[in-house]
Design a protein around this motif. Structure first.
Motif, PDB file in Angstrom:
ATOM      1  N   GLY A 158     -13.854-135.810 -87.697  1.00  0.00           N
ATOM      2  CA  GLY A 158     -13.998-137.100 -87.034  1.00  0.00           C
ATOM      3  C   GLY A 158     -14.755-138.124 -87.858  1.00  0.00           C
ATOM      4  N   PRO A 159     -14.434-139.429 -87.652  1.00  0.00           N
ATOM      5  CA  PRO A 159     -15.160-140.484 -88.360  1.00  0.00           C
ATOM      6  C   PRO A 159     -16.536-140.719 -87.732  1.00  0.00           C
ATOM      7  CG  PRO A 159     -13.513-141.438 -86.923  1.00  0.00           C
ATOM      8  CD  PRO A 159     -13.331-139.956 -86.829  1.00  0.00           C
ATOM      9  N   ARG A 160     -17.506-141.035 -88.552  1.00  0.00           N
ATOM     10  CA  ARG A 160     -18.855-141.287 -88.020  1.00  0.00           C
ATOM     11  C   ARG A 160     -18.862-142.448 -87.048  1.00  0.00           C
ATOM     12  NH1 ARG A 160     -24.321-141.452 -91.375  1.00  0.00           N
ATOM     13  NH2 ARG A 160     -23.160-142.670 -92.898  1.00  0.00           N
ATOM     14  N   ALA A 161     -17.978-143.404 -87.257  1.00  0.00           N
ATOM     15  CA  ALA A 161     -17.925-144.569 -86.372  1.00  0.00           C
ATOM     16  C   ALA A 161     -17.515-144.196 -84.953  1.00  0.00           C
ATOM     17  CB  ALA A 161     -16.952-145.602 -86.934  1.00  0.00           C
ATOM     18  N   ALA A 162     -16.945-142.981 -84.791  1.00  0.00           N
ATOM     19  CA  ALA A 162     -16.516-142.522 -83.469  1.00  0.00           C
ATOM     20  C   ALA A 162     -17.174-141.194 -83.121  1.00  0.00           C
ATOM     21  CB  ALA A 162     -15.000-142.405 -83.421  1.00  0.00           C
ATOM     22  N   SER A 163     -18.443-141.057 -83.494  1.00  0.00           N
ATOM     23  CA  SER A 163     -19.271-139.882 -83.188  1.00  0.00           C
ATOM     24  C   SER A 163     -18.864-138.636 -83.961  1.00  0.00           C
ATOM     25  CB  SER A 163     -19.255-139.582 -81.678  1.00  0.00           C
ATOM     26  OG  SER A 163     -19.741-140.688 -80.947  1.00  0.00           O
ATOM     27  N   GLY A 164     -18.110-138.798 -85.041  1.00  0.00           N
ATOM     28  CA  GLY A 164     -17.808-137.682 -85.925  1.00  0.00           C
ATOM     29  C   GLY A 164     -18.847-137.584 -87.021  1.00  0.00           C
ATOM     30  N   VAL A 165     -18.478-136.974 -88.152  1.00  0.00           N
ATOM     31  CA  VAL A 165     -19.460-136.752 -89.212  1.00  0.00           C
ATOM     32  C   VAL A 165     -19.090-137.405 -90.542  1.00  0.00           C
ATOM     33  CG1 VAL A 165     -20.235-134.584 -88.189  1.00  0.00           C
ATOM     34  CG2 VAL A 165     -18.420-134.536 -89.912  1.00  0.00           C
ATOM     35  N   LEU A 166     -17.880-137.950 -90.674  1.00  0.00           N
ATOM     36  CA  LEU A 166     -17.412-138.450 -91.966  1.00  0.00           C
ATOM     37  C   LEU A 166     -17.303-139.969 -92.022  1.00  0.00           C
ATOM     38  CD1 LEU A 166     -14.410-136.040 -92.701  1.00  0.00           C
ATOM     39  CD2 LEU A 166     -16.686-135.949 -93.742  1.00  0.00           C
ATOM     40  N   ASP A 167     -17.654-140.519 -93.184  1.00  0.00           N
ATOM     41  CA  ASP A 167     -17.288-141.900 -93.507  1.00  0.00           C
ATOM     42  C   ASP A 167     -16.016-141.910 -94.353  1.00  0.00           C
ATOM     43  OD1 ASP A 167     -19.605-143.236 -92.345  1.00  0.00           O
ATOM     44  OD2 ASP A 167     -20.749-142.309 -93.967  1.00  0.00           O
ATOM     45  N   GLY A 168     -15.946-140.952 -95.284  1.00  0.00           N
ATOM     46  CA  GLY A 168     -14.808-140.913 -96.196  1.00  0.00           C
ATOM     47  C   GLY A 168     -14.210-139.533 -96.306  1.00  0.00           C
ATOM     48  N   TRP A 169     -12.920-139.487 -96.680  1.00  0.00           N
ATOM     49  CA  TRP A 169     -12.195-138.225 -96.796  1.00  0.00           C
ATOM     50  C   TRP A 169     -11.316-138.281 -98.024  1.00  0.00           C
ATOM     51  CZ3 TRP A 169     -12.811-133.536 -95.313  1.00  0.00           C
ATOM     52  CH2 TRP A 169     -11.764-132.631 -95.174  1.00  0.00           C
ATOM     53  N   LEU A 170     -11.446-137.274 -98.866  1.00  0.00           N
ATOM     54  CA  LEU A 170     -10.692-137.214-100.111  1.00  0.00           C
ATOM     55  C   LEU A 170      -9.610-136.155 -99.977  1.00  0.00           C
ATOM     56  CD1 LEU A 170     -10.878-138.589-102.930  1.00  0.00           C
ATOM     57  CD2 LEU A 170     -12.189-136.593-103.690  1.00  0.00           C
TER      58      LEU A 170
END
Length: 356
Positions: free
Chosen positions: A287-299
């Motif tokens: 999940g994206p940090r902006a939506a309560s996840g843990v990631l800003d970026g994904w490679l």
């Protein structure tokens, strides 16, 4: 530059070696500064690298405490690992394991090398003297210059157990197996119904873990198993909260390339929790940090570049790069791509143009 990596297992060790190598190239220490290289000859770097290591694979066996992921990282960074097998020590013998089998002690299909057993005996001795696992980890690292600081994710024993159907032909009526038995003996062939970490509710991050995340300039999630390695680290109360609060960009590297796992049986773990074996699906699992996840970026790998636009639409800064770690140079290049993505996120909040 302060870099914190969440990692576990052999793939995590390869990635961390790449991070250390790339840092030595980008932020070298001046030749007249007197800094010594790492034990394997890697030049010193001005960057500070901390690795938060999965402890969910740990277990007691034959009277000693085994910590497989930590030891894989320790040996690889020291340059004493068995590069062909991917685990254990180079030049290993197995006389003690043969004796244990004769005595009927331990698991006959889980071999402990003699040099490796020395590590386990030292660890167990210190634990019985009253040292915390994180103190033992620090003491083990004194033997070799690693150029990296390794911290176990928690001092609590959170050994992973796999829930299975007791009616399965290989289950022998059991409804759970220790993760190592499921993984090593059965090669994940018994369908998993779920994964449980013992004592998880009462666990806390080991000393230094939260500070390493809070003070980092970059946080990287290695391409380790998303369920039982990175997943276990994230499940320890306090670590997700630390990732949510850090000002550092958090970038993950996909362990899936072209719909296939890079190493091991992570696909069996993903299917057990209802996640497709797909690079984009693993990103959405985190999940994206902006939506309560843990990631800003994904490679993701270049093979999966077509997924980048949709990932961006889902709130990730996403990019593609070669992910196969075939040697130290390709591992360093991968680490560099992850650091570049983190730098672009820090500067602009988005992935670099032309990287999808």
């Amino acid at each position: 530059m302060k870099i914190t990596v969440l990692a576990g297992g052999v793939g995590g060790a390869r990635f961390v070696r790449g991070v250390r190598e790339e840092c030595a190239r980008r932020w070298p220490v001046a030749s007249d500064a007197g800094a010594e290289p790492a034990a394997d000859g890697t030049p010193a770097t001005a960057a500070e690298i901390t690795v938060v290591v999965n402890t969910g694979d740990d277990l007691w066996l034959s009277g000693v405490r085994l910590v497989p992921d930590f030891d894989s990282l320790l040996y690889a960074l020291a340059g004493v690992n068995d590069a062909e097998r991917g685990w254990g020590r180079a030049g290993e013998t197995e006389r003690a394991a043969a004796e244990l089998r004769e005595w009927g002690v331990g698991w006959p299909w889980f071999t402990l090398g003699d040099l490796d057993l020395g590590t386990h005996l030292a660890r167990t001795s210190w634990l019985r003297d009253g040292l915390a696992p994180s103190d033992v980890a620090e003491r083990l690292q004194r033997r070799w210059r690693l150029g990296v600081r390794l911290i176990p994710a928690t001092d609590t024993e959170v050994d992973t157990h796999v829930r299975i159907d007791p009616a399965h032909p290989d289950a022998a009526g059991r409804d759970e197996l220790h993760f190592q038995e499921w993984w090593t003996r059965y090669r994940a062939a018994i369908p998993a119904l779920g994964f449980d970490q013992r004592n998880l509710a009462g666990a806390r991050p080991a000393p230094g873990v939260e500070a390493a995340i809070a003070d980092a300039d970059v946080v990287l999630l290695a391409p380790s198993n998303p369920v039982v390695s990175i997943g276990t680290i994230l499940a320890i109360p306090g670590i997700r909260e630390a990732l949510a609060a850090t000002s550092a960009p958090v970038v993950g590297v996909s362990p899936i390339i072209g719909g296939r796992v890079v190493r091991g049986m992570a696909d069996a773990c993903l299917s057990a929790i209802g996640v497709e074996t797909d690079a984009a699906a693993v990103a959405r699992h985190y999940g994206p940090r902006a939506a309560s996840g843990v990631l800003d970026g994904w490679l993701v790998d270049e093979t999966d570049a077509a997924a980048v636009p949709d990932l961006v639409g889902d709130g990730f800064a996403a990019a593609s790069a070669p992910l196969w770690m075939r040697d130290l140079d390709t591992s360093a290049a991968l680490a560099g791509a992850a650091l570049d993505l983190a730098a672009c996120i820090a500067a602009t909040g988005t992935a670099p143009a032309g990287r999808d």
